[in-house]
Design a protein around this motif. Structure first.
Motif, PDB file in Angstrom:
ATOM      1  N   ASN A   1     -48.759 -82.176  69.156  1.00 54.82           N
ATOM      2  CA  ASN A   1     -48.781 -83.057  68.446  1.00 54.82           C
ATOM      3  C   ASN A   1     -50.413 -82.142  67.820  1.00 54.82           C
ATOM      4  O   ASN A   1     -50.905 -82.260  69.362  1.00 54.82           O
ATOM      5  CB  ASN A   1     -49.207 -83.917  68.571  1.00 54.82           C
ATOM      6  CG  ASN A   1     -49.914 -85.002  67.967  1.00 54.82           C
ATOM      7  OD1 ASN A   1     -50.862 -85.000  67.350  1.00 54.82           O
ATOM      8  ND2 ASN A   1     -48.949 -85.313  66.941  1.00 54.82           N
ATOM      9  N   LEU A   2     -50.752 -81.362  66.845  1.00 54.39           N
ATOM     10  CA  LEU A   2     -51.821 -80.624  66.771  1.00 54.39           C
ATOM     11  C   LEU A   2     -52.644 -80.347  65.546  1.00 54.39           C
ATOM     12  O   LEU A   2     -52.304 -80.621  64.596  1.00 54.39           O
ATOM     13  CB  LEU A   2     -51.368 -78.683  66.787  1.00 54.39           C
ATOM     14  CG  LEU A   2     -50.293 -78.256  68.153  1.00 54.39           C
ATOM     15  CD1 LEU A   2     -49.382 -76.639  67.243  1.00 54.39           C
ATOM     16  CD2 LEU A   2     -51.591 -77.695  69.226  1.00 54.39           C
ATOM     17  N   SER A   3     -53.592 -80.215  65.440  1.00 51.94           N
ATOM     18  CA  SER A   3     -54.808 -80.035  64.181  1.00 51.94           C
ATOM     19  C   SER A   3     -53.930 -79.130  63.252  1.00 51.94           C
ATOM     20  O   SER A   3     -53.516 -77.954  64.139  1.00 51.94           O
ATOM     21  CB  SER A   3     -55.830 -79.682  65.092  1.00 51.94           C
ATOM     22  OG  SER A   3     -56.655 -79.839  63.647  1.00 51.94           O
ATOM     23  N   ARG A   4     -53.748 -79.414  62.291  1.00 51.86           N
ATOM     24  CA  ARG A   4     -53.466 -78.440  61.072  1.00 51.86           C
ATOM     25  C   ARG A   4     -53.748 -77.302  60.982  1.00 51.86           C
ATOM     26  O   ARG A   4     -53.994 -76.316  60.271  1.00 51.86           O
ATOM     27  CB  ARG A   4     -53.326 -79.148  59.409  1.00 51.86           C
ATOM     28  CG  ARG A   4     -52.403 -80.922  59.709  1.00 51.86           C
ATOM     29  CD  ARG A   4     -52.453 -81.145  58.074  1.00 51.86           C
ATOM     30  NE  ARG A   4     -51.484 -82.087  58.401  1.00 51.86           N
ATOM     31  CZ  ARG A   4     -50.309 -82.122  57.579  1.00 51.86           C
ATOM     32  NH1 ARG A   4     -49.965 -80.562  57.656  1.00 51.86           N
ATOM     33  NH2 ARG A   4     -49.191 -82.594  57.252  1.00 51.86           N
TER      34      ARG A   4
ATOM     35  N   SER B   1     -58.176 -79.240  57.554  1.00 48.55           N
ATOM     36  CA  SER B   1     -58.248 -80.444  57.566  1.00 48.55           C
ATOM     37  C   SER B   1     -57.806 -80.535  59.089  1.00 48.55           C
ATOM     38  O   SER B   1     -56.797 -79.684  59.924  1.00 48.55           O
ATOM     39  CB  SER B   1     -56.293 -81.143  56.899  1.00 48.55           C
ATOM     40  OG  SER B   1     -56.164 -82.031  58.123  1.00 48.55           O
ATOM     41  N   ASP B   2     -58.325 -81.479  59.671  1.00 45.84           N
ATOM     42  CA  ASP B   2     -58.180 -82.151  61.488  1.00 45.84           C
ATOM     43  C   ASP B   2     -56.980 -82.570  61.707  1.00 45.84           C
ATOM     44  O   ASP B   2     -56.609 -83.569  62.905  1.00 45.84           O
ATOM     45  CB  ASP B   2     -59.606 -82.332  62.014  1.00 45.84           C
ATOM     46  CG  ASP B   2     -60.453 -81.800  61.206  1.00 45.84           C
ATOM     47  OD1 ASP B   2     -60.260 -80.140  62.208  1.00 45.84           O
ATOM     48  OD2 ASP B   2     -61.764 -81.922  61.080  1.00 45.84           O
TER      49      ASP B   2
END
Length: 117
Positions: A44-47, A54-55
């Motif tokens: 699960n990561l930040s875009r 986008s965060d």
């Protein structure tokens, strides 16, 4: 596909359960084949990690793939050079409905066979 759909599918296809190896990243799940080799890593990561402005957090799966295929896939929506792995041999696939389920399943099957002894 979302992460749970992938977990259900790989359990049914290969008898594989996700493994959570790191306390500092409890949402990161490794998928192994019977030889112990990883064929998938769900994170699960930040875009933003993929150059997207986008965060927002997104689930991603890293899969081993043919380098020639990777070169063509990274031109398509939802595919990126692997985050935190060998970018020539692994690809990151966003699990945000930008890639069809059948494509993700095919890439998982290929990754599984590439990492089998």
């Amino acid at each position: 596909m979302d992460r749970q759909s992938i977990f259900d599918w790989v359990k049914n296809e290969y008898g594989t359960e996700p493994e959570y190896l790191w306390e500092d990243t409890p949402d990161f799940a490794v998928l192994r084949n019977p030889s112990g080799k990883w064929f998938g890593l769900i994170m699960n990561l930040s875009r933003r990690k993929f150059g997207i402005d986008s965060d927002e957090m997104v689930d991603v799966i890293n899969l081993k793939a043919d380098p020639m295929l990777i070169e063509s896939l990274v031109e398509e929506p939802g595919f990126y050079r692997a985050y935190h792995m060998n970018k020539r041999l692994w690809i990151s696939v966003l699990l945000d409905d930008s890639v069809p389920d059948v494509t993700i399943k095919g890439l998982i099957e290929d990754s599984y066979s590439r990492t089998k002894k």
